[in-house]
Design a protein around this motif. Structure first.
Motif, short mmCIF file in Angstrom:
data_model
loop_
_atom_site.label_atom_id
_atom_site.label_comp_id
_atom_site.label_asym_id
_atom_site.label_seq_id
_atom_site.Cartn_x
_atom_site.Cartn_y
_atom_site.Cartn_z
N ARG A 64 0.84 -1.22 0.00
CA ARG A 64 0.00 0.00 0.00
C ARG A 64 0.87 1.25 0.00
N SER A 65 1.93 1.25 0.83
CA SER A 65 2.85 2.39 0.83
C SER A 65 3.50 2.55 -0.54
N ALA A 66 3.88 1.43 -1.13
CA ALA A 66 4.53 1.47 -2.44
C ALA A 66 3.57 2.02 -3.49
N VAL A 67 2.31 1.63 -3.41
CA VAL A 67 1.30 2.14 -4.35
C VAL A 67 1.13 3.65 -4.15
N ALA A 68 1.08 4.06 -2.88
CA ALA A 68 0.92 5.49 -2.58
C ALA A 68 2.10 6.30 -3.09
N ALA A 69 3.28 5.66 -3.17
CA ALA A 69 4.49 6.35 -3.63
C ALA A 69 4.53 6.51 -5.15
N SER A 70 3.46 6.08 -5.83
CA SER A 70 3.47 6.14 -7.30
C SER A 70 3.06 7.51 -7.83
N ALA A 71 2.82 8.46 -6.94
CA ALA A 71 2.40 9.80 -7.37
C ALA A 71 3.40 10.37 -8.38
N GLY A 72 2.87 10.88 -9.47
CA GLY A 72 3.74 11.45 -10.50
C GLY A 72 4.09 10.48 -11.61
N ALA A 73 3.87 9.19 -11.39
CA ALA A 73 4.15 8.21 -12.44
C ALA A 73 2.99 8.19 -13.44
N GLY A 74 3.23 7.57 -14.60
CA GLY A 74 2.19 7.47 -15.61
C GLY A 74 1.46 6.14 -15.60
N ALA A 75 2.05 5.13 -14.91
CA ALA A 75 1.44 3.81 -14.84
C ALA A 75 2.12 3.02 -13.74
N LEU A 76 1.49 1.91 -13.33
CA LEU A 76 2.02 1.11 -12.24
C LEU A 76 2.12 -0.35 -12.65
N VAL A 77 3.22 -0.98 -12.25
CA VAL A 77 3.37 -2.43 -12.46
C VAL A 77 3.64 -3.06 -11.11
#
Lengths: 240, 242
Positions: free
Chosen positions: A37-50
């Motif tokens: 969950r923390s890692a997902v929250a740290a995705s701010a500013g990215a264009g996509a998530l893997v």
């Protein structure tokens, strides 16, 4: 995000890549779920998530060993954390891709399906809803993930009622996985990142992505929205 | 009208006689009684049982007893109401269920077959047929719920309900409505029992199996009058097993 030994994050171009680390089963206990969950929250500013994993397993499901060590009312924290993670993924303003690099069972399978797209290793590993074999009943929001993301009645029955172990090629044919990727773990991750880059390049308005996703899976969203998503902070460790 | 026998871990329910196996009050009651005895027997038999439902003669079942009902709406509604709890019993049965479709299955008979987890059908004769649109009868709501739960491809659902299409086994298999096609009735029954033995050998806890089944299509269960266990009850069950 604080460093931990459970998962890493990295940026590859516009893609935020979360990797579940180590050669173990990546059992989804409260600690790992909190880290993801923390890692997902740290995705701010990215264009996509893997979301990917090292080793033989993507995730082998909930941490039953941990559940045995705590009283019933605390076991709920694991379930709640998973529910929150699903909410986070549904409410994420960028496209999400699961790189199923190994076996994905029970909650591990459901977690993969909670992404917008699923890439899976062709040569090894299978999707497996182990609940019937393990004698575990499926609670409603969990079943909702399967109902929304596995719409075909026969596939649902074979997966949930027969406990079929589904390798990537079959999963693609039956509509559960988007692409079966030849090669090793790195090949799967690279393919997922490639797809994520393409999605990021579409330049979609994040708010619109979220609203459309919530509208596409309305029942699932309604059952998880009170647990996470919308910037809810990651679950803190339970008070002892 | 119907018999129930146990062959090892497999319960075999046979709709007897070379008639249409019209679902009359008497036949429905007879089947319900047999299904209830299976549910009871499974509790003492322990994990790892299965049910096969098979028909003798040219029909699996030609549906509700419209002949007896005639033009009486009350009679017809009475039969519709009587079939609903049988459908519920099957959807809640604590073991895998297989319909060996050894002949025509129309309307309520088709529904009966759909209330099983698996369908094996003879390929040489017989059709699956939701006749309501042709006869001029609306589909009872719980019929629709089960159809929607089991036939999820939109075109297939349309063909079955709105076109009154008569499906031979091979077509039904392509549409995902039937799992396997066999040359004739004897092979169909044998294949169904073989599958039942394989599924029974998985030794699934019947209570858990039924619970998972119901979580796959909760709306159909609600429509048919089954109340699914709460999450709380499911969690308690899990905790008791740790």
């Amino acid at each position: 995000m604080e460093p931990n030994n459970l998962c890493t994050v990295e940026r590859r171009g516009r893609v935020h890549v979360i990797t579940l680390t180590g050669a173990g089963e990546h059992r989804l206990g409260p600690a790992l779920l909190g880290a993801i969950r923390s890692a997902v929250a740290a995705s701010a500013g990215a264009g996509a998530l893997v979301l990917a994993a090292e080793g033989k397993f993507f995730s082998n499901g909930f941490d039953q060993a941990w559940a045995r060590t705590v009283p019933l009312h605390l076991q709920a924290t694991m379930e709640d954390a998973f529910r929150a993670l699903v909410a986070d993924l549904l409410a994420l303003p960028v496209p999400t891709v699961a790189a199923v690099t190994g076996h994905a069972a029970a909650a591990g399978c459901a977690l993969a399906l909670a992404h917008d797209a699923v890439f899976m290793r062709a040569s090894r590993g299978f999707l497996y809803m182990s609940e019937a074999d393990a004698g575990i009943k499926i609670i409603d929001f969990f079943a909702e993930i399967m109902r929304e993301k596995v719409p075909d009645a026969v596939v649902r029955r074979d997966l949930l009622l027969r406990g079929d172990r589904m390798p990537a090629a079959e999963a693609v044919r039956r509509g559960m996985v988007d692409v079966a990727v030849e090669g090793g773990v790195d090949d799967v991750v690279n393919a997922a990142v490639g797809e994520a880059e393409k999605l990021a390049a579409r330049g979609w308005d994040g708010d619109v992505v979220v609203e459309i996703r919530k509208a596409a899976w309305p029942k699932l969203w309604s059952k998880v929205k009170d647990y996470g998503g919308a910037g809810t902070p990651a679950v803190a460790t339970p008070r002892l | 009208m119907c018999t129930m026998e146990q062959r090892g871990r497999v319960f075999v329910l046979t709709l007897t006689g070379d008639d249409e196996h019209r679902l009359s009050h008497a036949l429905i009651a007879s089947i319900r009684s047999s299904v209830a005895s299976v549910a009871a027997a499974s509790a003492s038999a322990g994990p790892g049982t299965a049910l096969v439902t098979v028909g003798e003669g040219r029909f699996f079942s030609n549906g509700l007893d419209n002949i007896w009902a005639g033009t009486s709406r009350e009679r017809l509604q009475g039969l519709v109401d009587e079939l609903r709890p049988l459908a519920a019993d099957l959807l809640a049965l604590p073991m895998p269920t297989i319909a060996a479709i050894t002949g025509h299955a129309a309307a309520g008979g088709f529904l009966l077959a759909l209330c099983h987890d698996y369908r094996i059908m003879r390929g040489d004769r017989g059709v699956l047929y939701m006749s309501e649109v042709d006869i001029g009868l609306p589909l009872p709501p719980y019929f629709v719920s089960v159809l929607r739960a089991k036939i999820t491809a939109a075109n297939a659902l349309r063909d079955v309900t709105l076109r009154g299409r008569k499906l031979k086994a091979a077509e039904a298999k392509e549409m995902g409505i039937v799992d396997a096609v066999c040359p004739g009735p004897a092979e169909t029954a044998a294949e169904a029992i073989k599958l039942a033995e394989q599924l029974a050998a998985r030794k699934w806890d019947g209570n858990v199996y039924a619970s998972i089944r119901m979580s796959i299509f909760p709306e159909a269960c609600r429509s048919i009058g089954i109340v699914e266990e709460s999450d709380e009850e499911k969690r308690k069950h899990f905790a008791s097993r740790l």
